[in-house]
Design an enzyme around this catalytic site. Sequence first.
Site, PDB file in Angstrom:
ATOM      1  N   THR A   1      -7.821 -28.513  -2.668  1.00 48.20           N
ATOM      2  CA  THR A   1      -6.426 -28.858  -2.950  1.00 48.20           C
ATOM      3  C   THR A   1      -6.328 -30.050  -3.897  1.00 48.20           C
ATOM      4  O   THR A   1      -7.104 -31.003  -3.804  1.00 48.20           O
ATOM      5  CB  THR A   1      -5.704 -29.194  -1.631  1.00 48.20           C
ATOM      6  OG1 THR A   1      -5.964 -28.168  -0.681  1.00 48.20           O
ATOM      7  CG2 THR A   1      -4.207 -29.328  -1.849  1.00 48.20           C
TER       8      THR A   1
ATOM      9  N   SER B   1     -16.793 -28.456 -15.527  1.00 49.93           N
ATOM     10  CA  SER B   1     -18.117 -28.290 -16.124  1.00 49.93           C
ATOM     11  C   SER B   1     -18.408 -26.815 -16.389  1.00 49.93           C
ATOM     12  O   SER B   1     -19.013 -26.458 -17.406  1.00 49.93           O
ATOM     13  CB  SER B   1     -19.188 -28.882 -15.205  1.00 49.93           C
ATOM     14  OG  SER B   1     -19.002 -30.272 -15.034  1.00 49.93           O
TER      15      SER B   1
ATOM     16  N   ARG C   1     -16.142 -24.485 -16.991  1.00 46.05           N
ATOM     17  CA  ARG C   1     -15.334 -24.101 -18.152  1.00 46.05           C
ATOM     18  C   ARG C   1     -15.963 -24.608 -19.443  1.00 46.05           C
ATOM     19  O   ARG C   1     -15.966 -23.911 -20.471  1.00 46.05           O
ATOM     20  CB  ARG C   1     -13.919 -24.672 -17.994  1.00 46.05           C
ATOM     21  CG  ARG C   1     -13.096 -24.003 -16.904  1.00 46.05           C
ATOM     22  CD  ARG C   1     -11.843 -24.789 -16.572  1.00 46.05           C
ATOM     23  NE  ARG C   1     -11.005 -24.095 -15.589  1.00 46.05           N
ATOM     24  CZ  ARG C   1     -10.143 -24.675 -14.777  1.00 46.05           C
ATOM     25  NH1 ARG C   1     -10.006 -26.014 -14.809  1.00 46.05           N
ATOM     26  NH2 ARG C   1      -9.424 -23.970 -13.928  1.00 46.05           N
TER      27      ARG C   1
ATOM     28  N   HIS D   1     -10.857 -35.256 -11.840  1.00 49.56           N
ATOM     29  CA  HIS D   1     -10.477 -33.872 -12.119  1.00 49.56           C
ATOM     30  C   HIS D   1      -9.060 -33.916 -12.678  1.00 49.56           C
ATOM     31  O   HIS D   1      -8.079 -33.763 -11.970  1.00 49.56           O
ATOM     32  CB  HIS D   1     -10.534 -33.025 -10.851  1.00 49.56           C
ATOM     33  CG  HIS D   1     -10.083 -31.607 -11.062  1.00 49.56           C
ATOM     34  ND1 HIS D   1     -10.572 -30.809 -12.071  1.00 49.56           N
ATOM     35  CD2 HIS D   1      -9.174 -30.853 -10.394  1.00 49.56           C
ATOM     36  CE1 HIS D   1      -9.994 -29.619 -12.015  1.00 49.56           C
ATOM     37  NE2 HIS D   1      -9.140 -29.635 -11.000  1.00 49.56           N
TER      38      HIS D   1
ATOM     39  N   THR E   1      -4.169 -20.683 -10.787  1.00 51.40           N
ATOM     40  CA  THR E   1      -5.560 -20.362 -11.101  1.00 51.40           C
ATOM     41  C   THR E   1      -6.228 -19.941  -9.799  1.00 51.40           C
ATOM     42  O   THR E   1      -5.898 -20.468  -8.733  1.00 51.40           O
ATOM     43  CB  THR E   1      -6.310 -21.562 -11.705  1.00 51.40           C
ATOM     44  OG1 THR E   1      -6.370 -22.609 -10.729  1.00 51.40           O
ATOM     45  CG2 THR E   1      -5.610 -22.080 -12.949  1.00 51.40           C
TER      46      THR E   1
END
Length: 301
Positions: free
Chosen positions: A118, A148, A150, A174, A219
Amino acid sequence: MKIAIIGTGNVGSTLAYALVLKGVGNHLVLANRNITKAQGDALDLQHTLAFCQRPMQIESNAIDQVHDSDIVVVTASVPLSNEMSTRLELGPANVNLFRQLIPTLSQQNPRAIFIIVTNPVDILTYLTTQLSGFPATRVLGIGTLIDSARFRALLSVKEQIHPDDLRAYILGEHGPNQFPVFSHASAGGEQIIDNPTHREIFNEVSDAGFDVYKLKGYTNYAIAAATCEVIQSIVYDDHRTMPLSTYFDEWQGIQDNCFSIPVVVGRVGIIRHLHPDLNPREIAALKKTAALVKSNLQTLL
């Protein structure tokens, strides 16, 4: 091994499907605030077992009834807004949600390793460590593992090399203040140099999650696959290296913070931290991300 997924939205249900297809663990528990959604997912996944190589016990439960799990994955979140522009916007509501969930989950799953998906993941990983009283080695945030991945995927298109053969990490928050570690990025022993083309690829990575979110509203596939990778490393004691969000007393001169750093993951959770030599540009980026995450922690908690 008993794995509990808390939250069966897009990410949680996709993760459950990946675990069943790969046969990771032998007991899967799906828990959701809307129990009928968890029941439906569990029943659907039970029907999937006829096409899988390994059997698995699959059940649903209320969140406050989840107990004695080996791994607890938290994907539960407040609903996303169509106008969301930063993960931090989820912070206040998800902090309140975790203050409700984590004390009970940690009490009823005292030996579990917690995996936090989350957002904002760095804030919630820190909060989970506080609320659970667990050692930081047993509270792992997915963090920049997904970034990383991606990064490697986009680099592989440019370099024409399989993504898994590329060694390239993104560390830090992040979010928009993450940074690439070009000083240790390589493929086959050849360095992936820090040049404008590769920097542009990194800039695309910073926005990649929101690009997907804007196109379909959420996503799920990549983040579920990344989480499955962490779970596999725990279940099979793989000792895999990966960048994950974790609380630390000190790392590379940064003290009392929580964001993604390179760690080794196995059956006990985080086995150890890795300490790559960073170049001056990366050290500056590290200090910047550390200061911003610290400020966010103080603001939200």
